[in-house]
Design a protein around this motif. Structure first.
Motif, mmCIF file in Angstrom:
data_model
loop_
_atom_site.group_PDB
_atom_site.id
_atom_site.type_symbol
_atom_site.label_atom_id
_atom_site.label_comp_id
_atom_site.label_asym_id
_atom_site.label_seq_id
_atom_site.Cartn_x
_atom_site.Cartn_y
_atom_site.Cartn_z
ATOM 1 N N LEU A 16 -2.938 -8.441 -1.412
ATOM 2 C CA LEU A 16 -4.263 -7.535 -2.053
ATOM 3 C C LEU A 16 -4.117 -6.650 -0.243
ATOM 4 N N LEU A 20 -2.693 -3.191 1.082
ATOM 5 C CA LEU A 20 -4.503 -2.756 2.194
ATOM 6 C C LEU A 20 -3.271 -1.911 2.945
ATOM 7 N N GLY A 45 -15.320 -0.687 -0.910
ATOM 8 C CA GLY A 45 -14.409 -0.241 -0.370
ATOM 9 C C GLY A 45 -13.746 -0.214 1.256
ATOM 10 N N LYS A 60 -16.321 -2.531 5.865
ATOM 11 C CA LYS A 60 -16.390 -2.021 4.522
ATOM 12 C C LYS A 60 -17.628 -1.862 3.997
ATOM 13 N N ARG A 95 -10.765 3.432 -1.612
ATOM 14 C CA ARG A 95 -11.703 3.233 -2.366
ATOM 15 C C ARG A 95 -10.904 1.954 -3.387
ATOM 16 N N ILE A 96 -11.658 0.660 -3.210
ATOM 17 C CA ILE A 96 -10.743 -0.807 -3.606
ATOM 18 C C ILE A 96 -11.923 -0.687 -4.661
ATOM 19 N N PHE A 99 -12.529 -5.992 -6.307
ATOM 20 C CA PHE A 99 -12.655 -6.581 -4.753
ATOM 21 C C PHE A 99 -12.672 -8.321 -5.253
#
Length: 254
Positions: A16, A20, A45, A60, A95-96, A99
């Motif tokens: 990730l 990212l 995010g 974050k 935007r994630i 998590f």
């Protein structure tokens, strides 16, 4: 070896993080202003802030305090600052949807060179109102608010009443300012204004540019004896006191 079976371990946090970083590095930053933030979702995010194109802050968010709200708070933070034009600050936001337990913020800061490079992290930039007990704090060199203190002589939008009680003007000014303006209430943890504010009538002269300094000076002059307005690097306070603050400048006394 077990027939028909194999162990598979996938390093999701590092995968990730790696992906990212690639996404962030390929993005073009946008100016950190209210217009650009209207389309940003209120979602979890990560984001980056840039000063003159240089990365200075990584943060974050979770779903409760999403990207738009957090970036909006930062957009206010950089307004009306000595030596800081808001046009110098831009952002990237991602935007994630998933998590993990990994601390993406810390790992991103580490990847981009640590606090020496990402200089607004650890500088007090992300702090809220420090509270009454912290008003006497001595700011360390490199602190955001010491580097870019609030500008109380910056013109502000202060439309509305010209006559009224001090409590009304103080509430209006608190809403109009992009930084914290804290004043004494009727009691500790009370939201009711101090009785002096309710009892004092004020007439505001709006000739020339309206500034926080000008409005506060006029309000304090009308108050009973003993009030002091003080500008600190990050905020303004108004209390019934005669007090010296290491990092403060007195705006007005009554």
């Amino acid at each position: 070896m077990i027939p028909g079976y194999v162990d598979f371990e996938f390093d999701l946090p590092n995968a990730l993080l790696s992906h990212l970083i690639g996404v962030l590095d390929e993005m073009d930053p946008a100016l950190l202003d209210p217009e650009n933030l209207t389309s940003i979702p209120e979602a979890q995010g990560v984001y980056q802030l840039f000063l003159d194109g240089n990365l200075v802050y990584i943060g974050k968010t979770d779903a409760e305090a999403g990207l738009r709200k957090r970036l909006g708070r930062h957009a206010l933070k950089i307004m009306h600052r000595v030596g800081l034009d808001t046009a110098r600050v831009s952002f990237k936001a991602v935007r994630i949807y998933v998590f993990t337990a990994v601390d993406l913020e810390s790992q991103l800061i580490r990847h981009y060179g640590g606090l020496r490079q990402v200089s607004w992290n650890g500088s007090g930039f992300g702090s809220n109102d420090p509270g009454r007990e912290r008003d006497t704090t001595k700011f360390k060199e490199g602190h955001f608010d010491l580097t870019f203190p609030i500008d109380i002589d910056h013109p502000i939008r202060f439309a509305g009443r010209r006559n009224g009680h001090a409590a009304e003007f103080l509430s209006d000014l608190k809403t109009a300012l992009p930084y914290v303006f804290r004043f004494q209430t009727a009691a500790v943890r009370s939201r009711k204004p101090h009785p002096d504010f309710d009892a004092t009538l004020v007439e505001i002269n709006e000739l020339g540019p309206v500034t926080a300094r000008g409005i506060i000076e006029q309000i304090v002059r009308a108050l009973p004896r003993g009030w002091q307005a003080t500008k600190l690097p990050s905020h303004i306070i108004l209390y019934k006191e005669a007090r010296h603050y290491p990092a403060g400048d007195v705006i007005a006394t009554s």
